[in-house]
Write an enzyme that holds these catalytic residues in place. Structure first.
Site, PDB file in Angstrom:
ATOM      1  N   ASP A 219       0.829  -1.209   0.000  1.00 19.77           N
ATOM      2  CA  ASP A 219       0.000   0.000   0.000  1.00 19.77           C
ATOM      3  C   ASP A 219       0.860   1.256   0.000  1.00 19.77           C
ATOM      4  O   ASP A 219       1.975   1.261   0.532  1.00 19.77           O
ATOM      5  CB  ASP A 219      -0.904  -0.028   1.257  1.00 19.77           C
ATOM      6  CG  ASP A 219      -2.034   0.984   1.163  1.00 19.77           C
ATOM      7  OD1 ASP A 219      -2.568   1.363   2.207  1.00 19.77           O
ATOM      8  OD2 ASP A 219      -2.352   1.420   0.019  1.00 19.77           O
ATOM      9  N   GLY A 220       0.336   2.336  -0.599  1.00 16.24           N
ATOM     10  CA  GLY A 220       1.046   3.613  -0.586  1.00 16.24           C
ATOM     11  C   GLY A 220       1.356   4.144  -1.976  1.00 16.24           C
ATOM     12  O   GLY A 220       1.946   5.225  -2.126  1.00 16.24           O
TER      13      GLY A 220
ATOM     14  N   ASN B 184     -10.960  -3.236  -4.700  1.00 16.19           N
ATOM     15  CA  ASN B 184     -10.351  -2.322  -5.695  1.00 16.19           C
ATOM     16  C   ASN B 184     -11.254  -2.109  -6.918  1.00 16.19           C
ATOM     17  O   ASN B 184     -11.091  -1.126  -7.648  1.00 16.19           O
ATOM     18  CB  ASN B 184      -8.988  -2.855  -6.152  1.00 16.19           C
ATOM     19  CG  ASN B 184      -7.887  -2.653  -5.110  1.00 16.19           C
ATOM     20  OD1 ASN B 184      -6.960  -3.432  -5.048  1.00 16.19           O
ATOM     21  ND2 ASN B 184      -7.975  -1.622  -4.290  1.00 16.19           N
TER      22      ASN B 184
ATOM     23  N   ARG C 114     -12.757   1.298  -7.305  1.00 14.43           N
ATOM     24  CA  ARG C 114     -11.945   2.481  -7.582  1.00 14.43           C
ATOM     25  C   ARG C 114     -12.390   3.092  -8.906  1.00 14.43           C
ATOM     26  O   ARG C 114     -13.099   2.454  -9.678  1.00 14.43           O
ATOM     27  CB  ARG C 114     -10.457   2.104  -7.642  1.00 14.43           C
ATOM     28  CG  ARG C 114      -9.917   1.713  -6.278  1.00 14.43           C
ATOM     29  CD  ARG C 114      -8.428   1.904  -6.180  1.00 14.43           C
ATOM     30  NE  ARG C 114      -7.974   1.685  -4.796  1.00 14.43           N
ATOM     31  CZ  ARG C 114      -6.696   1.765  -4.437  1.00 14.43           C
ATOM     32  NH1 ARG C 114      -5.769   2.037  -5.351  1.00 14.43           N
ATOM     33  NH2 ARG C 114      -6.338   1.563  -3.189  1.00 14.43           N
TER      34      ARG C 114
ATOM     35  N   ARG D 205       2.430  -4.856   6.061  1.00 15.16           N
ATOM     36  CA  ARG D 205       1.642  -3.849   5.346  1.00 15.16           C
ATOM     37  C   ARG D 205       2.435  -2.551   5.290  1.00 15.16           C
ATOM     38  O   ARG D 205       2.887  -2.043   6.327  1.00 15.16           O
ATOM     39  CB  ARG D 205       0.290  -3.580   6.013  1.00 15.16           C
ATOM     40  CG  ARG D 205      -0.480  -2.492   5.231  1.00 15.16           C
ATOM     41  CD  ARG D 205      -1.924  -2.366   5.593  1.00 15.16           C
ATOM     42  NE  ARG D 205      -2.582  -1.430   4.667  1.00 15.16           N
ATOM     43  CZ  ARG D 205      -3.880  -1.469   4.371  1.00 15.16           C
ATOM     44  NH1 ARG D 205      -4.656  -2.372   4.937  1.00 15.16           N
ATOM     45  NH2 ARG D 205      -4.403  -0.603   3.504  1.00 15.16           N
TER      46      ARG D 205
ATOM     47  N   SER E  87      -7.501  -5.392   5.784  1.00 23.72           N
ATOM     48  CA  SER E  87      -8.200  -5.089   4.516  1.00 23.72           C
ATOM     49  C   SER E  87      -8.600  -6.334   3.732  1.00 23.72           C
ATOM     50  O   SER E  87      -8.343  -6.439   2.522  1.00 23.72           O
ATOM     51  CB  SER E  87      -7.317  -4.177   3.656  1.00 23.72           C
ATOM     52  OG  SER E  87      -7.136  -2.942   4.314  1.00 23.72           O
TER      53      SER E  87
END
Ligand code: M2E
Length: 240
Positions: free
Chosen positions: A14-15, A62, A65, A182, A190
């Site tokens: 993530d990120g 996702n 999105r 994570r 998640s």
């Protein structure tokens, strides 16, 4: 005392979007940079003797999105599979995909199946890519298969236990997750590998995925070893 190497590491990468924003890149470009951050991590796990590395490339959630971002991720997924195949061959890495493929483009489903077939015999390490995956989907999918076996009379309800259930969730033939990592500063699972991480050591880092490097992973693996040596002992035993 020999250093304890985790058999199975799982990473929620993530990120990417926050990285893109911080770097003034267009949204989605973070995923392109994020894609390239995986290679050094794969090679580090291979050299360290890790058996399985599972990464969360695209979750069930996702799909919600923006359409443009989903399309970019799907295109990036196909491109990455093509790009990665020579490396899988070079390092003799078995490539596997987990998740609900029914919602994926037919060409992508074929590409995934071909990549799995071409690398199925490799034994150096297994790289698992979670695509359109959700831990709750996984457990419901396993339950459906068990229920079908009971309906067909090939399984008795009384025979359903953790062992038989565990065979029907994704990666049931592989070791359970020892380390769940994570990146990106969030502290949530998640809906990743819920069943498979029941006993996993949890590691969180503020580092955004595109900036996550092997040196930080090794620090977590060292901490994993320290935690394992304490595992199950009382604090008095540790002190003595
Ligand atoms: C990956 C996919 O966010 C995802 C975009 C696509 C690339 N990616 C991150 C992956 O995790 C397929 C392979 Cl073969 C390797 C990595």
């Amino acid at each position: 005392m020999s250093t304890l190497i985790p058999k199975h590491i799982a990473i929620i990468m993530d990120g990417n979007n926050r990285y893109a924003k911080a770097q003034g890149l267009k949204t989605g470009q973070g995923h392109v940079v994020g894609k390239d951050a995986l290679d050094p991590i794969v090679e580090h796990c291979l050299q360290a003797g890790v058996d399985v590395l599972t990464v969360f490339a695209f979750s069930s959630e996702n799909w919600q999105r923006p359409e443009a971002e989903v399309e970019l991720l799907m295109r990036l997924l196909s491109a990455t599979i093509y790009e990665q195949m020579p490396r899988m061959d070079k390092y003799q890495i078995c490539l596997r995909f987990i998740g609900d493929r029914s919602g994926l483009d037919k060409d992508l489903q074929q590409l995934m199946a071909d990549a799995e077939a071409k690398t199925a015999h490799f034994t150096n390490m297994t790289l698992v890519i979670a695509v359109s995956y959700g831990g709750q989907w996984d457990m419901v999918n396993a339950s459906r298969q068990l229920a079908r076996q009971v309906e067909l009379g090939s399984l008795q309800v009384a025979d359903i236990d953790e062992q038989s259930f565990g065979q029907f969730v994704q990666l049931g033939d592989l070791p359970a997750v020892d380390m769940l990592i994570r990146t990106g500063g969030e502290y949530r699972i998640s809906n990743f590998l819920l069943w498979q991480t029941a006993y996993a050591e949890l590691f969180f880092t503020e580092t955004l995925w595109p900036e996550f490097r092997p040196v930080e992973l090794q620090g977590m693996m060292d901490e994993f070893g320290r935690r394992q040596r304490r595992f199950g002992k009382t604090s008095e035993q540790i002190e003595t």
